[in-house]
Design a protein around this motif. Structure first.
Motif, PDB file in Angstrom:
ATOM      1  N   GLY A  66       0.817  -1.205   0.000  1.00 25.76           N
ATOM      2  CA  GLY A  66       0.000   0.000   0.000  1.00 25.76           C
ATOM      3  C   GLY A  66       0.853   1.257   0.000  1.00 25.76           C
ATOM      4  O   GLY A  66       2.084   1.191   0.072  1.00 25.76           O
ATOM      5  N   PRO A  67       0.210   2.412  -0.087  1.00 30.64           N
ATOM      6  CA  PRO A  67       0.951   3.674  -0.206  1.00 30.64           C
ATOM      7  C   PRO A  67       1.183   4.389   1.132  1.00 30.64           C
ATOM      8  O   PRO A  67       0.397   4.257   2.065  1.00 30.64           O
ATOM      9  CB  PRO A  67      -0.008   4.511  -1.064  1.00 30.64           C
ATOM     10  N   MET A  68       2.267   5.166   1.163  1.00 29.45           N
ATOM     11  CA  MET A  68       2.468   6.204   2.189  1.00 29.45           C
ATOM     12  C   MET A  68       2.528   7.509   1.419  1.00 29.45           C
ATOM     13  O   MET A  68       3.177   7.554   0.357  1.00 29.45           O
ATOM     14  CB  MET A  68       3.824   6.032   2.872  1.00 29.45           C
ATOM     15  N   LEU A  98      11.345  -6.298   0.033  1.00 24.07           N
ATOM     16  CA  LEU A  98      10.599  -5.036   0.032  1.00 24.07           C
ATOM     17  C   LEU A  98      10.812  -4.299  -1.287  1.00 24.07           C
ATOM     18  O   LEU A  98      11.943  -4.046  -1.697  1.00 24.07           O
ATOM     19  CB  LEU A  98      11.078  -4.150   1.184  1.00 24.07           C
ATOM     20  N   ASN A  99       9.708  -3.979  -1.940  1.00 26.46           N
ATOM     21  CA  ASN A  99       9.751  -3.139  -3.139  1.00 26.46           C
ATOM     22  C   ASN A  99       9.038  -1.837  -2.795  1.00 26.46           C
ATOM     23  O   ASN A  99       8.086  -1.835  -2.006  1.00 26.46           O
ATOM     24  CB  ASN A  99       9.016  -3.826  -4.296  1.00 26.46           C
ATOM     25  N   GLY A 100       9.490  -0.748  -3.383  1.00 26.46           N
ATOM     26  CA  GLY A 100       8.790   0.516  -3.135  1.00 26.46           C
ATOM     27  C   GLY A 100       9.073   1.457  -4.282  1.00 26.46           C
ATOM     28  O   GLY A 100      10.242   1.727  -4.570  1.00 26.46           O
ATOM     29  N   GLY A 127       4.567  10.191  -2.801  1.00 18.49           N
ATOM     30  CA  GLY A 127       4.305   8.965  -2.061  1.00 18.49           C
ATOM     31  C   GLY A 127       5.244   7.841  -2.452  1.00 18.49           C
ATOM     32  O   GLY A 127       6.014   7.945  -3.415  1.00 18.49           O
ATOM     33  N   ILE A 128       5.191   6.789  -1.661  1.00 18.91           N
ATOM     34  CA  ILE A 128       5.908   5.545  -2.000  1.00 18.91           C
ATOM     35  C   ILE A 128       4.880   4.418  -1.885  1.00 18.91           C
ATOM     36  O   ILE A 128       4.140   4.346  -0.897  1.00 18.91           O
ATOM     37  CB  ILE A 128       7.089   5.279  -1.040  1.00 18.91           C
ATOM     38  N   VAL A 129       4.834   3.596  -2.923  1.00 21.82           N
ATOM     39  CA  VAL A 129       3.912   2.445  -2.893  1.00 21.82           C
ATOM     40  C   VAL A 129       4.750   1.207  -2.596  1.00 21.82           C
ATOM     41  O   VAL A 129       5.626   0.831  -3.381  1.00 21.82           O
ATOM     42  CB  VAL A 129       3.147   2.302  -4.224  1.00 21.82           C
ATOM     43  N   GLU A 137      -1.077   6.760   5.599  1.00 23.94           N
ATOM     44  CA  GLU A 137      -0.541   5.514   5.040  1.00 23.94           C
ATOM     45  C   GLU A 137      -1.594   4.421   5.098  1.00 23.94           C
ATOM     46  O   GLU A 137      -2.463   4.408   5.972  1.00 23.94           O
ATOM     47  CB  GLU A 137       0.716   5.053   5.767  1.00 23.94           C
ATOM     48  N   PHE A 138      -1.528   3.566   4.121  1.00 25.63           N
ATOM     49  CA  PHE A 138      -2.370   2.374   4.110  1.00 25.63           C
ATOM     50  C   PHE A 138      -1.452   1.227   3.729  1.00 25.63           C
ATOM     51  O   PHE A 138      -1.157   1.009   2.559  1.00 25.63           O
ATOM     52  CB  PHE A 138      -3.507   2.524   3.078  1.00 25.63           C
TER      53      PHE A 138
END
Ligand SMILES: Cc1cc2nc3c(=O)[nH]c(=O)nc-3n(C[C@H](O)[C@H](O)[C@H](O)COP(=O)(O)OP(=O)(O)OC[C@H]3O[C@@H](n4cnc5c(N)ncnc54)[C@H](O)[C@@H]3O)c2cc1C
Length: 461
Positions: free
Chosen positions: A212-214, A239-241, A265-267, A293-294
């Protein structure tokens, strides 16, 4: 071409042949990007490999240009060309999963959503992109960057074999053991070498992920980008972002006070043990508390389709891209300047990491050069209204022009329109271009398959 020729061709097919006079012509000629408005001579909706072979023979005999369409998502709409015979593979849709070997055979007409649906039940996935309606065909042949890149590499890094119909209508299997030069070329060389009718992949154990996004306010964007450029290079490969400039969509899970706000944002997508997921992102929260964030556990197909609702078929798209090695402070300042001027709700800029597992394959193992780049940058001007087409295009071009000097040369072929020119393709493939040209000269010396990011056939000296 006489009516009798067309009838003879139609009679050879198990699928349908659609011509301009047919009622369905208008819908069938459309592609995902509504900025593209091409009028092909005919569309052959291939039901099987035999139809593809018949189509290639017919086009050769009638001296027709062909274009190849799988998911129809190509940025420049290269699945359909004016006055061409469109070889439409979308009816060739099957996903055969072998849960014992974790191998999966996929028909060229599948979207990644079809694949995720069929594999998830077995706890398996193949690395793909971030929107589930994208076609397996074009995404794979161009490389494939997405949520699983840092963990399992590009999509082509999981490809084991492909069935290919060549320019003379013959059929070949391409793998490490059979026609290995063709197998090398199709892993990044796009649709230059033949029509791929099915793909065999090694799938990986992925079922639940945390994703999810921040998001952060724009005035914190430079600082967040500077943190991100260090963090993502050394982060665990689970971890991918990807970093984005975005306008917050007016929909859950985003709180109303953020709707329509331009932000950065970073997803994230984390494939490791769920209990560790939150701990891993503590540094991000500690650096700058996100405005929202979600980040939650979800089935992998959910993260793969997270953006589908925002980006339905039929929007106007203009794309520009580059590979990026280093994000300097100067480049970040320019990103913030242009990213803050997103022209529409749907327009965005993404920086996709291509490090981690993608770096363990060398620049020459596959044609996909620039393996040592850290990111694939893409700037997309998008809007539903055709009246805004010039506006979003101008924004994307200006943004790209400002950042291009900071790129590492070339760009991901799947993020290019049809207006980049030959030198750009050469820069993209770098030292692999001549080898690709030689494979092209062997399998398609007449450049029959040229509606693509074209590699000109040239036998090696
Ligand atoms: C909303 C959206 C999101 C995207 N996200 C990502 C992403 O996360 N990661 C990523 O890597 N890319 C992404 N892309 C880019 C995508 O990879 C390319 O647009 C790709 O070309 C789409 O494949 P397709 O089969 O849908 O395209 P099509 O338009 O059907 O085909 C594109 C071209 O690929 C070639 N081709 C396609 N299928 C075959 C085949 N079976 N045999 C031979 N040649 C073939 C042909 O040259 C054809 O012209 C995205 C695109 C869109 C529109």
């Amino acid at each position: 071409m006489t009516p009798a020729d067309t009838t003879e061709f139609r009679n050879q097919l198990r699928g349908e042949l659609i011509e301009p006079a047919d009622e369905r012509y208008e819908t069938e000629r459309r592609v995902y990007n509504a900025m593209i408005d091409r009028k092909p001579r005919m569309i052959v909706r291939c039901a099987d490999v035999a139809d593809v072979i018949a189509a290639v023979h017919f086009a050769q005999k009638q001296k027709l240009q062909v274009s190849i369409r799988s998911g129809g998502h190509n940025a420049g709409g290269l699945g359909v060309w004016d006055d061409s015979l469109v070889i439409d593979l979308s009816p060739i849709k099957f996903v055969h999963v072998n849960p014992v070997t974790s191998r999966v055979r996929i028909g060229a007409g599948c979207t990644w959503g079809d694949v995720d649906h069929a594999m998830h039940v077995f706890g398996l996935a193949v690395p793909s992109g971030i929107v589930s309606s994208t076609g397996v065909g074009g995404l794979t042949l161009g490389g494939g960057i997405g949520h699983l890149t840092r963990k399992f590499g590009l999509t082509i890094d999981s490809l084991l074999a492909a069935d290919v119909v060549l320019a003379d209508g013959s059929f070949m299997v391409a793998s490490a053991d059979q026609n290995s030069d063709l197998f090398w070329a199709i892993r990044g060389g796009g649709g230059n070498f033949g029509v791929v009718t099915s793909f065999l992949f090694q799938a990986h154990p992925v079922q639940m992920v945390c994703a999810g996004p921040m998001v952060w306010p724009l005035d914190e964007a430079a600082d967040v980008m500077k943190w991100y450029r260090e963090f993502i290079v050394d982060a665990p490969e689970d971890l991918n972002g990807f970093f984005a400039f975005l306008t917050v969509p007016p929909a859950p899970p985003f709180p109303e006070e953020l709707h329509f706000k331009k932000m950065c944002g970073i997803v994230w997508c984390y494939t490791g043990p769920l209990e560790q997921a939150n701990r891993l992102l503590e540094p991000a929260r500690a650096h700058r508390k996100p405005a929202f964030e979600f980040f939650a556990p979800m089935p992998f197909p959910t993260v793969q389709s997270m953006f589908d609702g925002l980006y339905p078929s039929g929007l106007q798209w203009y794309w520009k891209a580059d590979f990026v090695d280093q994000l300097s402070d100067e480049a970040i300042a320019l990103h913030v300047k242009h990213g803050s001027q997103l022209p529409t709700l749907h327009s965005t800029m993404h920086l996709y990491p291509i490090n981690g597992a993608a770096h363990r394959v060398t620049d020459t193992d596959t044609p996909w050069n620039h393996r040592t780049a850290t990111w694939s940058e893409v700037i997309v001007g998008v809007d539903p209204d055709p009246a805004n087409a010039d506006h979003v295009t101008a924004w994307a071009r200006n943004y790209w022009k400002a950042l291009h000097p900071f790129g590492s040369g070339g760009a991901y072929v799947n993020f290019m329109m049809d207006d980049e020119g030959e030198q750009r393709i050469r820069d993209t493939y770098g030292e692999n271009y001549n080898r690709l040209a030689a494979v092209k000269a062997k399998y398609d010396p007449g450049n029959f398959f040229r509606v693509n990011q074209n590699i000109l056939p040239k036998a090696s000296d």
